[in-house]
Write an enzyme that holds these catalytic residues in place. Structure first.
Site, PDB file in Angstrom:
ATOM      1  N   LYS A 112      -2.136  -7.100  -2.031  1.00  5.66           N
ATOM      2  CA  LYS A 112      -2.406  -5.781  -1.454  1.00  5.66           C
ATOM      3  C   LYS A 112      -3.888  -5.624  -1.115  1.00  5.66           C
ATOM      4  CE  LYS A 112      -2.360  -0.889  -2.918  1.00  5.66           C
ATOM      5  NZ  LYS A 112      -1.934   0.048  -3.981  1.00  5.66           N
ATOM      6  N   CYS A 171      -0.908   1.732   0.554  1.00  5.75           N
ATOM      7  CA  CYS A 171       0.115   2.787   0.432  1.00  5.75           C
ATOM      8  C   CYS A 171       0.155   3.753   1.611  1.00  5.75           C
ATOM      9  CB  CYS A 171      -0.119   3.615  -0.833  1.00  5.75           C
ATOM     10  SG  CYS A 171      -0.763   2.744  -2.248  1.00  5.75           S
ATOM     11  N   HIS A 207       3.983   0.652  -9.137  1.00  2.00           N
ATOM     12  CA  HIS A 207       2.538   0.905  -9.074  1.00  2.00           C
ATOM     13  C   HIS A 207       2.007   1.184 -10.479  1.00  2.00           C
ATOM     14  CE1 HIS A 207      -1.274   2.732  -7.899  1.00  2.00           C
ATOM     15  NE2 HIS A 207      -1.016   2.528  -6.622  1.00  2.00           N
ATOM     16  N   ASP A 257       6.731   0.670  -4.603  1.00  2.00           N
ATOM     17  CA  ASP A 257       5.283   0.821  -4.497  1.00  2.00           C
ATOM     18  C   ASP A 257       4.586  -0.374  -5.142  1.00  2.00           C
ATOM     19  OD1 ASP A 257       2.748   1.858  -4.193  1.00  2.00           O
ATOM     20  OD2 ASP A 257       3.196   3.791  -5.096  1.00  2.00           O
ATOM     21  N   ASP A 258       3.906  -1.190  -4.340  1.00  2.08           N
ATOM     22  CA  ASP A 258       3.170  -2.359  -4.832  1.00  2.08           C
ATOM     23  C   ASP A 258       4.084  -3.447  -5.376  1.00  2.08           C
ATOM     24  OD1 ASP A 258       0.962  -0.873  -4.194  1.00  2.08           O
ATOM     25  OD2 ASP A 258       0.087  -0.850  -6.202  1.00  2.08           O
ATOM     26  N   ARG A 264       3.088   4.014   4.596  1.00  2.00           N
ATOM     27  CA  ARG A 264       4.041   5.123   4.617  1.00  2.00           C
ATOM     28  C   ARG A 264       4.016   5.839   5.956  1.00  2.00           C
ATOM     29  NH1 ARG A 264       5.250   6.037  -0.990  1.00  2.00           N
ATOM     30  NH2 ARG A 264       4.294   4.237  -2.007  1.00  2.00           N
ATOM     31  N   LYS A 299       7.144   9.835  -4.352  1.00  3.12           N
ATOM     32  CA  LYS A 299       5.706   9.853  -4.061  1.00  3.12           C
ATOM     33  C   LYS A 299       5.465  10.179  -2.592  1.00  3.12           C
ATOM     34  CE  LYS A 299       1.882   6.499  -3.605  1.00  3.12           C
ATOM     35  NZ  LYS A 299       1.325   5.225  -4.082  1.00  3.12           N
ATOM     36  N   ASP A 336       6.062  -0.760   0.032  1.00  6.38           N
ATOM     37  CA  ASP A 336       5.046  -0.277   0.969  1.00  6.38           C
ATOM     38  C   ASP A 336       4.025  -1.352   1.318  1.00  6.38           C
ATOM     39  OD1 ASP A 336       3.850  -0.256  -1.558  1.00  6.38           O
ATOM     40  OD2 ASP A 336       2.884   1.688  -1.304  1.00  6.38           O
ATOM     41  N   ASN A 337       3.731  -2.243   0.390  1.00  7.02           N
ATOM     42  CA  ASN A 337       2.752  -3.321   0.614  1.00  7.02           C
ATOM     43  C   ASN A 337       2.980  -4.401  -0.423  1.00  7.02           C
ATOM     44  OD1 ASN A 337       0.838  -0.670  -0.443  1.00  7.02           O
ATOM     45  ND2 ASN A 337       1.090  -2.402  -1.839  1.00  7.02           N
ATOM     46  N   HIS A 353       2.245  10.306  -0.192  1.00  7.71           N
ATOM     47  CA  HIS A 353       0.824   9.956  -0.184  1.00  7.71           C
ATOM     48  C   HIS A 353       0.246  10.085   1.216  1.00  7.71           C
ATOM     49  CE1 HIS A 353      -2.472   7.053  -1.918  1.00  7.71           C
ATOM     50  NE2 HIS A 353      -2.849   8.310  -1.902  1.00  7.71           N
TER      51      HIS A 353
END
Length: 776
Positions: free
Chosen positions: A417, A94, A248, A56-57, A98, A153, A354-355, A155
C-alpha cells in the site's frame, strides 16, 4: 390578495396547469374530471441486486482462494460458484480507491488524490471529498430505481467536516445512500469505535455492550436493512455497500478468533510466503510463473530473529489472520441472509480490497501504531511488558503487523500500500451471481481496474451514464465495462492502459509494459527515476528494463504525463505524515482560538479538540463543584491509547496523562474543598515532543509533571473530550469501574486556550507555509 406560482417538476408537469405535462383533465367536479398519475420510477426489468464488499488493506493472497492459509471458507465458496480475477488493480490508498470504485472516475479527477486530512488548494486534492459532478454508484442506482444502503467505513469526507455542526454535503446520505451506519474516517477501534454515525447524525453512547465488535455490528445493521427492505418492497432491487474497515489497523481480534491461530505463524514469514506462492501455482491463479521478489527493505530472515522477536511477530500475524477470519464469517452471514430471503440467485456480489496490504508497521511492527507514526520507535521495555501481559491486540493497544507479514499478504508481488508497485495495486476480486455467471469457479486473467466496476454495473442494467446529474454537467466515465468477461472466458479486456499516483509515487500500464517511480516521503522529488517492467514475463517487478528499453520508457513517461495533467494529478506531494497535520487558510484562526466546552451534550469531536493541544503550549481550566462523597470523572480527553483525565476519588483530585507509550504520569495528591473548585493545567511544549505540565487547584500550584511525549491526537482516530464522565474506552483503569464514571457533582465548563506551537513542531502548520518547507 396574493397568488403563488407552483414549482415545476423535473418531468415537466406543473401542478394546476393541465397544459404543462399533466395528462388528466380538471373540471369543476370529479364527475367532470379525469385523474392521472405520473409513472413511478422503477428499476429496469431483471435488474439484479448489488452487494459490494470492500475490505480495507487486504493483500492479494489473503483469501484461501488466492493462496492463503487463513480460513476464508465463505469467500472461497463465492469464488467457487463465481469468478476470481487475477489481474485486477486498484489505487494504492483508501480514500482515492473508494472514490474510484464509487464513481468510475480516476480519483484525482474527482478531487480525491489523497486522504481526508489535507486540503492543499489544488483541484485533484480536495480533502477526499468527491466532486459533485461525479455521481456515486449510490446516486446512480437510486436514480435507476434502487434502494441504497451503506454500512461500514466512509472515508470521503474531510476531517474538518466530521463534526456535529459540520458541512454534510459529502456525508453518505448526501452522496446517494438512503441509509448509512458506520464511521466517517480512516480507521477506528474494533471493540469501541470512537465516533459512529447513523444516517446523518453522530451517535452518542456511553459504552458498548459486552462482546461488541465493529465488524459484527456493521453486518448486524446491514442484515436488518435487507430484511426490512424485502418485507416492505419485495419487487424493488437494492444496492448494499459494505466497506468493512477490516483488516486495517488496529489489529483488534476477538479471543475466540485469535485462538484459532495460536502458533499458526511460529514458522515465520519466509515459510508462509513460500507456501502461499506454492498454493497459488497449484490453483492456477496466474497465467504465468514469475520470480519471487526479495523481502522488503529492512525485513530480516525469520531464522535470524531471537525467540522474543519471533513470539511478537507471530502474535502480530495471528491478530491479522483472526481479523480476516472474522470478516469472512460476516460475509457468510450476509450470504445466508440473502439465501433465506430468496435473493441470493439474483444478487451480484463483488468482494475486493481498497488497496494492497499495509506496510505502516515497518520491519518491527507496532503495538501502538498511532504513536509510532509520530515518534518512529517504541520503547523496547514497554513492548516486552505488553507482550508478556497478553495485551497486544487488546483494547489498550493499536497494533499493526510487521513488514515481513506484509510481504506475505501481497505475495507474489512486490511492496505494498501507498506504492504503485503491484503489491500496492493488485488485490483480489471475487464476483458471484448465480443468475448471471455460468462459468463457475473460473479465473479471469484479463486486465480490470477499480474504475471499471461502475460502468459494468450500469451495463448490466442497460443504463446510460447521465450527461448531467443533480444540476451538474458530468464528465465521461474513466472506467470501461467488463460485463462480457462475466459470461465469456475469452472476452478481451476493453482496458489496456491506466495511470496510478499516490503521494508522489507514480505508475503507468500500457499492455504488457509498466513504468514505476517511487518517492520516499519527505525527500526531494526525483521526476526522472523511472523503472520499466515487462508484466507478461515479470509481473512481480524484479527486473528493471529502463536502461535496456529507453524508447519504450520515454513513450510511457509521456503517456503518464498526459494523463496526469488531464486528471489533476499534479502537483506531486510526498510530505508524509507532516502533510496530515497542516491547516488550510480558513481554519488557521479556528485552531488557535480559545473554546469553552460544557456538560450535558455528546463527546466534543476530536477534530475540534486535537489541534488545540497538539505539540504546543496550552492551558486547560475546569470549574466544578464538590461536596462530601462526590466522585467521578471531571473531564476526559482521549482514550487508553493517548489522553488525560482528572477524576475525583476519596476527596482528592487525581490526574492521569499518557502520550501514547510507556507508563502513564499520575498525580493523586490534590485535596479538594467543599463548594467551587478550579483546576488548571498549564502545559509548555519544549521541542522534540517533550512537554512539562503544571497543575494548579484553586490557585495553588500543586505539581509539575513530565508530559512527554507531547500529545498529537488526531489523524482521524481516537476519542474526543467528555465533560463530567469518560465514555466508551477509559483514559485509565484507575477509575476501578466499567461505566462512564459520571461525576456526581456539577461541572460548570472546561476551557481550552491554545498557545504557541513547539519551536520544531509540524502540527498545525499553515498549509500555505508547509508547502514551502523544502520538501519539494
Amino acid at each position: 390578495m396574493s397568488t403563488s406560482t407552483p414549482s415545476q417538476r423535473a418531468d415537466g408537469w406543473l401542478p394546476g396547469d393541465p397544459g404543462a405535462g399533466y395528462e388528466g383533465t380538471i373540471g369543476r367536479t370529479l364527475r367532470e374530471s379525469t385523474p392521472w398519475w405520473p409513472a413511478r420510477m422503477r428499476a429496469p426489468a431483471n435488474a439484479p441486486n448489488v452487494v459490494v464488499v470492500l475490505l480495507d488493506d487486504l493483500g492479494f493472497s489473503d483469501f484461501g482462494c488466492y493462496g492463503s492459509e487463513i480460513r476464508t471458507p465463505r469467500i472461497d465458496a463465492l469464488a467457487q460458484e463465481g469468478l476470481r480475477f487475477s489481474n485486477y488493480t486498484t489505487v494504492p490508498m483508501c480514500t482515492p480507491a473508494r472514490a474510484a470504485l464509487l464513481t468510475g472516475k480516476n480519483p484525482h479527477a474527482v478531487g480525491c488524490g489523497w486522504l481526508t486530512f489535507n486540503l492543499p488548494g489544488y483541484p485533484g486534492y480536495q480533502a477526499g471529498e468527491i466532486s459533485r459532478d461525479a455521481p456515486t454508484l449510490g446516486e446512480l442506482l437510486r436514480a435507476n430505481g434502487y434502494s441504497t444502503y451503506a454500512s461500514g467505513k466512509w472515508h470521503n469526507t474531510a476531517d474538518f467536516n466530521v463534526l456535529p455542526s459540520g458541512e454534510r454535503a459529502s456525508w453518505p446520505i448526501q452522496r446517494g445512500f438512503d441509509r448509512f451506519y458506520g464511521f466517517i474516517g480512516g480507521e477506528t477501534h474494533y471493540f469501541a469505535p470512537a465516533q459512529l454515525v447513523s444516517d446523518n447524525a453522530i451517535v452518542d453512547s456511553d459504552r458498548y455492550r459486552d462482546g461488541y465488535y465493529v465488524t459484527d455490528d456493521f453486518t448486524d445493521v446491514a442484515i436488518g436493512w435487507l430484511k426490512a427492505h424485502v418485507s416492505a418492497s419485495p419487487d424493488k432491487p437494492f444496492f448494499l455497500y459494505l466497506p468493512y474497515n477490516a483488516p486495517h489497523a488496529p489489529l483488534h481480534a476477538k479471543d475466540d478468533d485469535l485462538a484459532r491461530y495460536a502458533h499458526a505463524y511460529d514458522d515465520g514469514w519466509d515459510a508462509a510466503r513460500a507456501a502461499r506462492v506454492g498454493r497459488q501455482s497449484a490453483l492456477g491463479l496466474h497465467a504465468h510463473e514469475w520470480p519471487l521478489p526479495a523481502r522488503s527493505n529492512g525485513v530480516p530472515a525469520w531464522e535470524s530473529l531471537d525467540a522474543d522477536a519471533r513470539r511478537l511477530h507471530a502474535r502480530f500475524m495471528a491478530l491479522y489472520a483472526a481479523v480476516v477470519d472474522n470478516v469472512d464469517r460476516n460475509v457468510g452471514r450476509i450470504v445466508d441472509c440473502l439465501a433465506a430471503l430468496g435473493r441470493l440467485d439474483d444478487t451480484l456480489i463483488l468482494v475486493t480490497s481498497d488497496n494492497g496490504a499495509n506496510g505502516i508497521g515497518g520491519p518491527e511492527g507496532a503495538i501502538n501504531n498511532l504513536a509510532k507514526r509520530l515518534v518512529q520507535r517504541e520503547d523496547p521495555a514497554w513492548v516486552r511488558e505488553m507482550l508478556a501481559s497478553g495485551r497486544v491486540g487488546g483494547a489498550a493497544s493499536w497494533p499493526a503487523y510487521s513488514l515481513g507479514w506484509t510481504d506475505v499478504s501481497t505475495a507474489p508481488f512486490r511492496l505494498y500500500k501507498t506504492t504503485t508497485m503491484n503489491g500496492g495495486v493488485r488485490v483480489p476480486l471475487v464476483a458471484h451471481w448465480p443468475r448471471g455467471i455460468a462459468d463457475r469457479g473460473a479465473i479471469r486473467h484479463q486486465f480490470v481496474h477499480v474504475t471499471d466496476i461502475v460502468p459494468t454495473i450500469l451495463d448490466l442494467l442497460d443504463a446510460r451514464y447521465p450527461e448531467s446529474f443533480a444540476g451538474y454537467r458530468t464528465r465521461t466515465l474513466d472506467g470501461v465495462s467488463f460485463r462480457p468477461m462475466l459470461g465469456d472466458a475469452t472476452a478481451k479486456s476493453a482496458r489496456t492502459r491506466q495511470h496510478y499516483e499516490l503521494a508522489g509515487n507514480r505508475g503507468y500500464i500500457d499492455g504488457r509494459w509498466k513504468i514505476v517511480s517511487l518517492q520516499p516521503p519527505g525527500t526531494s522529488i526525483d521526476l526522472c527515476n523511472w523503472m520499466l517492467f515487462d508484466l507478461e514475463n515479470d509481473a512481480t517487478e524484479t527486473r528493471d528494463l529502463a536502461a535496456a528499453q529507453p524508447e519504450k520508457l520515454r513513450e510511457l513517461v509521456a503517456a503518464f504525463d498526459a494523463d496526469a495533467y488531464a486528471n489533476y494529478v499534479y502537483p506531486l506531494d510526498n510530505r508524509g505524515v507532516r502533510r496530515s497535520l497542516t491547516v488550510p487558510p480558513f481554519l488557521e484562526a479556528s485552531v488557535n482560538a480559545q473554546r469553552t466546552f460544557y456538560p450535558g451534550c455528546g463527546t466534543a469531536a476530536l477534530a475540534v479538540v486535537a489541534p488545540m493541544i497538539a505539540d504546543r503550549d496550552y492551558r486547560i481550566e475546569c470549574a466544578f463543584g464538590y461536596d462530601e462523597g462526590d466522585e467521578g470523572v471531571v473531564f476526559a480527553l482521549g482514550d487508553p491509547i493517548a489522553g488525560m483525565a482528572p477524576f475525583v476519588r476519596d476527596a482528592r483530585l487525581c490526574f492521569v496523562y499518557h502520550g501514547g507509550e510507556g507508563k502513564p504520569v499520575v498525580c493523586d495528591a490534590l485535596p479538594l474543598r467543599r463548594g467551587d473548585n478550579r483546576f488548571v493545567l498549564d502545559h509548555r511544549a519544549q521541542g522534540a515532543r517533550r512537554g512539562r505540565g503544571t497543575l494548579s487547584l484553586n490557585g495553588e500550584r500543586s505539581a509539575t509533571l513530565d508530559m512527554s511525549p507531547t500529545t498529537i491526537l488526531g489523524l482521524g482516530v481516537g476519542e474526543g473530550l467528555d465533560i463530567g464522565c469518560d465514555r466508551k474506552l477509559h483514559v485509565t483503569p484507575l477509575y476501578g469501574r466499567d461505566d462512564a464514571f459520571e461525576y456526581t457533582g456539577a461541572v460548570s465548563h472546561v476551557r481550552i486556550e491554545p498557545g504557541a506551537q513547539a519551536h520544531d513542531s509540524y502540527a498545525n502548520r499553515p498549509e500555505r507555509e508547509a508547502q514551502r518547507d523544502g520538501y519539494q
